[in-house]
Design a protein around this motif. Structure first.
Motif, short mmCIF file in Angstrom:
data_model
loop_
_atom_site.label_atom_id
_atom_site.label_comp_id
_atom_site.label_asym_id
_atom_site.label_seq_id
_atom_site.Cartn_x
_atom_site.Cartn_y
_atom_site.Cartn_z
N GLN A 1 4.31 -18.74 8.76
CA GLN A 1 4.12 -17.47 8.51
C GLN A 1 2.82 -16.90 9.28
N MET A 2 2.13 -16.18 8.90
CA MET A 2 1.08 -15.90 9.22
C MET A 2 0.26 -14.44 8.09
N ALA A 3 -0.85 -14.36 7.14
CA ALA A 3 -1.23 -14.05 6.53
C ALA A 3 -1.77 -12.96 7.46
N ARG A 4 -1.88 -11.36 7.10
CA ARG A 4 -2.67 -10.39 7.98
C ARG A 4 -3.83 -10.54 7.16
N ILE A 5 -4.02 -10.76 5.67
CA ILE A 5 -5.38 -10.96 5.44
C ILE A 5 -5.78 -11.68 4.68
N GLY A 6 -6.79 -12.30 4.12
CA GLY A 6 -6.81 -13.43 3.23
C GLY A 6 -8.00 -13.22 1.81
N VAL A 7 -8.07 -13.54 0.76
CA VAL A 7 -8.94 -13.28 0.13
C VAL A 7 -9.83 -15.00 -0.86
N THR A 8 -11.21 -15.29 -1.08
CA THR A 8 -11.29 -15.72 -0.70
C THR A 8 -11.91 -15.65 -2.58
N GLY A 9 -12.17 -16.48 -3.47
CA GLY A 9 -12.74 -15.62 -4.78
C GLY A 9 -11.13 -15.07 -5.78
N LEU A 10 -10.97 -16.01 -6.53
CA LEU A 10 -9.97 -15.11 -7.39
C LEU A 10 -10.05 -15.23 -8.83
N ALA A 11 -11.35 -14.72 -9.31
CA ALA A 11 -11.50 -14.57 -10.64
C ALA A 11 -10.92 -12.65 -10.77
N VAL A 12 -11.23 -12.35 -11.66
CA VAL A 12 -10.07 -11.22 -11.38
C VAL A 12 -9.95 -10.63 -10.89
N MET A 13 -11.36 -9.81 -9.75
CA MET A 13 -11.22 -8.88 -9.41
C MET A 13 -10.37 -8.79 -7.86
N GLY A 14 -10.45 -9.97 -7.60
CA GLY A 14 -10.00 -11.02 -6.63
C GLY A 14 -8.76 -11.13 -6.44
N ARG A 15 -8.36 -11.26 -7.66
CA ARG A 15 -7.00 -12.01 -7.97
C ARG A 15 -6.22 -11.42 -7.59
N ASN A 16 -6.75 -9.26 -8.31
CA ASN A 16 -5.63 -8.41 -8.57
C ASN A 16 -5.82 -7.49 -7.28
N ALA A 18 -5.97 -9.10 -4.38
CA ALA A 18 -4.55 -10.34 -3.73
C ALA A 18 -3.08 -9.65 -3.91
N ARG A 19 -3.22 -9.38 -5.53
CA ARG A 19 -1.97 -9.38 -5.51
C ARG A 19 -1.63 -7.48 -5.37
N ASN A 20 -2.13 -6.72 -5.47
CA ASN A 20 -2.63 -5.43 -4.68
C ASN A 20 -1.18 -5.67 -3.16
N LEU A 21 -2.98 -6.34 -2.50
CA LEU A 21 -2.31 -6.72 -1.26
C LEU A 21 -1.29 -6.93 -1.16
#
Ligand code: 6PG
Length: 473
Positions: A1-16, A18-21
């Motif tokens: 499976q492929m990802a529709r979008i990616g997030v790099t940098g998983l401090a609290v803003m990035g992590r949240n 990514a979770r929202n997505l």
């Protein structure tokens, strides 16, 4: 499976984010410089949706659908450049890098131009709403090409806050427009916070109310035209008691406000654009003054007025009016800066649309923003929000109380720079004649800088050192 979008940098803003997505059903690739964070995210929240963890930049990029959508959530400045340098060589024309941090718009313009040469879209996106917003729906201000917004907009609108079904996200304009608007959002945020702080200070030291009583006043205000996130949390903070001492929380916090730079940038940029943003400037300066402990200590024994004369009944209502009027001024100044920036950089920003996407998700979200949206709908080319029918009426209704509050503050020696500068701005714009004429006379006197006249076209100079006749310059 492929990802529709990616997030790099998983401090609290990035992590949240990514979770929202993921929670919205978008498979999201996640990557962090130290892989432990990536692992922790998937372990803890993997059940919320589809996460594709990647240990290396290559793995991360390889897991993204094309065109690739890569969101960078790292610290503004050098860390952002480092991440771009790492990923750009792995991307192909048509791919997109989204910078969701609080970058300076000039950096965003530079990065966008450099990546455009390689066929990569760079989207500087302002994201407001803090940790909670990132998770439950922020206000998103994406800049960059219209083409990139086509591929990215639906995803961002999906995870943004909604007000009356309208997403708090829209394409702001090319290159640095999104980060510019986010910067001004933060400047307005500073101004709003300062005005609220002054209101509290006046209620406490002029009206003699306790923090708990003031919390109640703010709760009441929050049911009216001032209804907003900042008023709501102000009541929460004021009602809070420190567990260790039993004192009001606000009395045990060191009274030195910090800042990370966006408010300062708003003022620096306004100076360059020639836009008067006194409300925002005083808010930045108020934080600065608070932090000068040595200056304050040295000045502590300077004489002040007799504070015996406390404010009478009705003072809280007067402060509400002063706050509302000053808030109108702060927003009018901020929107003026947005329009000036838009003209300077050719962004074609729709001011009403900015008010619309600030109605939810962001720190300055407020009922009031619907009024601004309506004002721009009624007159998209208005030079100032102050003259909008609703705002003009509110200012007229508030002005006596506003003047009383500023005068009371001055009389009692309570600093209220936000209220005072807002009122001065209002009176300056209203004035028939400003003493700027005298300033021009002085400039002509000492430097032959010339002046224009009210009754004739052209530039003139008076021979101040000679017979004082006037010559055409
Ligand atoms: C937001 C905020 C956020 C900013 C904080 C802190 O819109 O979510 O504006 O971006 O980092 O407000 O700013 P200061 O540290 O400068 O007060």
């Amino acid at each position: 499976q492929m990802a529709r979008i990616g997030v790099t940098g998983l401090a609290v803003m990035g992590r949240n984010l990514a979770r929202n997505l993921a929670r919205h059903g978008h498979p999201v690739a996640v990557h962090n410089r130290t892989a432990a964070r990536t692992k922790a995210l998937v372990e803890e929240f993997g059940g919320e949706g589809t996460f594709l963890p990647a240990e290396t930049a290559e793995q991360f990029v390889a897991s993204l659908e094309r065109p690739r959508r890569l969101v960078v959530m790292v610290k503004a400045g050098a860390p952002t450049d480092a991440v771009i340098d790492e990923f750009a060589p792995l991307l192909e024309p048509g791919d997109m890098i989204v910078d969701g941090g609080n970058a300076h718009f000039a950096d965003t313009r530079r990065r966008e131009a450099a990546l455009r040469e390689r066929g990569i879209h760079f989207v500087g996106a302002g994201i407001s709403g803090g940790e909670e917003g990132a998770l439950h729906g922020p206000s998103i201000m994406p800049g960059g090409s219209a083409e990139s917004y086509e591929a990215l907009g639906p995803l961002l609108e999906d995870i943004a806050a909604k007000v009356d079904g309208t997403p708090c996200c829209t394409h702001v304009g090319p290159d640095g427009a999104g980060h510019f608007v986010k910067m001004v959002h933060n400047g307005i945020e500073y101004s709003d916070m300062q005005l609220i702080a002054e209101s509290y200070d006046l209620l406490r030291h002029a009206a003699g109310l306790s923090p708990a009583e003031i919390a109640e006043v703010f709760r009441t205000w929050n049911t009216g035209r001032l209804e907003s996130y900042l008023i709501e949390i102000t009541a929460e903070v004021l009602a809070h008691t420190d567990a260790a001492t039993g004192e009001p929380f606000v009395d045990v916090v060191l009274d030195q406000a910090e800042q990370k730079g966006t408010g300062r940038w708003t003022v620096q940029t306004a100076l360059d654009l020639g836009v008067p943003v006194g409300g925002i400037a005083e808010a930045v300066f108020a934080r600065s003054v608070s932090g000068h402990a040595d200056l304050r200590e040295a000045s502590r024994n300077l004489p002040g007025p007799d504070r015996a004369a406390a404010a009478g009944p009705g003072f809280a209502d007067a402060v509400e009016k002063a706050l509302y009027a000053s808030k109108i001024v702060a927003y009018a100044q901020g929107f003026h800066e947005i329009q000036a920036g838009s003209a300077e950089y050719g962004w074609n920003i729709d001011a009403g649309a900015m008010a619309t996407i600030w109605r939810g998700g962001c720190i300055i979200r407020a009922r009031f923003l619907d009024r601004i949206r309506a004002a721009y709908e009624a007159d998209p080319s208005t030079p100032t929000l102050l003259t909008d029918d609703h705002f003009a009426e509110a200012l007229g209704d508030a002005q006596d109380a506003w003047r009383e509050v500023v005068a009371t503050a001055a009389r009692l020696g309570i600093p209220a720079p936000g209220f005072a500068t807002a009122l001065a701005y209002y009176d300056s714009l209203r004035a028939d004649r400003l003493p700027a004429a005298l300033t021009q006379g002085q400039r002509d006197f000492f430097g032959a800088h010339t002046y224009r006249r009210v009754d004739r076209d052209g530039s003139f100079h008076t021979l101040w050192g000679g017979d004082r006749t006037e010559v055409t310059a």
